[in-house]
Design a protein around this motif. Sequence first.
Motif, PDB file in Angstrom:
ATOM      1  N   PRO A 126       1.981   4.068 -12.775  1.00  0.00           N
ATOM      2  CA  PRO A 126       3.279   3.529 -12.348  1.00  0.00           C
ATOM      3  C   PRO A 126       3.148   2.327 -11.408  1.00  0.00           C
ATOM      4  O   PRO A 126       3.930   1.384 -11.484  1.00  0.00           O
ATOM      5  N   PHE A 127       2.134   2.336 -10.554  1.00  0.00           N
ATOM      6  CA  PHE A 127       1.932   1.214  -9.641  1.00  0.00           C
ATOM      7  C   PHE A 127       1.456  -0.018 -10.401  1.00  0.00           C
ATOM      8  O   PHE A 127       1.901  -1.134 -10.129  1.00  0.00           O
ATOM      9  N   VAL A 128       0.567   0.173 -11.367  1.00  0.00           N
ATOM     10  CA  VAL A 128       0.054  -0.955 -12.151  1.00  0.00           C
ATOM     11  C   VAL A 128       1.182  -1.601 -12.950  1.00  0.00           C
ATOM     12  O   VAL A 128       1.268  -2.827 -13.058  1.00  0.00           O
ATOM     13  N   VAL A 129       2.077  -0.801 -13.509  1.00  0.00           N
ATOM     14  CA  VAL A 129       3.167  -1.319 -14.342  1.00  0.00           C
ATOM     15  C   VAL A 129       4.198  -2.061 -13.500  1.00  0.00           C
ATOM     16  O   VAL A 129       4.569  -3.196 -13.818  1.00  0.00           O
ATOM     17  N   SER A 130       4.673  -1.421 -12.444  1.00  0.00           N
ATOM     18  CA  SER A 130       5.821  -2.013 -11.735  1.00  0.00           C
ATOM     19  C   SER A 130       5.769  -1.838 -10.222  1.00  0.00           C
ATOM     20  O   SER A 130       6.807  -1.877  -9.567  1.00  0.00           O
TER      21      SER A 130
END
Length: 134
Positions: A126-130
């Motif tokens: 989730p952190f990598v995506v957004s």
Amino acid sequence: MATNTSDPSLVIRALWFVFVGWWLTGLWLSVAWFLNVTIIGLPIGIKMINRVPKVLSLKSSQRQLVAGPDGSVVESGPDQPSLLLRGVWFVFVGWWASAIWTGIAYLLTLSIVGIPIAVIMYNKLPFVVSLYRY
């Protein structure tokens, strides 16, 4: 005062991962990326990606319900970057970086030795995506 939700035990989470989580996460991410490509489904697709740690291993979010002194209940958790920053990140970096990240995590899942690293990578997805802090 924070409410304490009972998280599944490590044994339950491990059993979930072995019997359900590893394959369901693949399907979940396939649907999420399909929704992302449709543009109209983008909000749902990103929400689904943000829930990958829960689907993979029943990992609970760090968000909690907190009771205030006046009896009101609010949701508390890690501070999130602004929606504008998260949107810009997704457009310029998140979509391609998360595709690479997911591919590497999946390859690691295929080997027993790589599973712990893959689980950590999926939890950080989730952190990598957004830039969403789970």
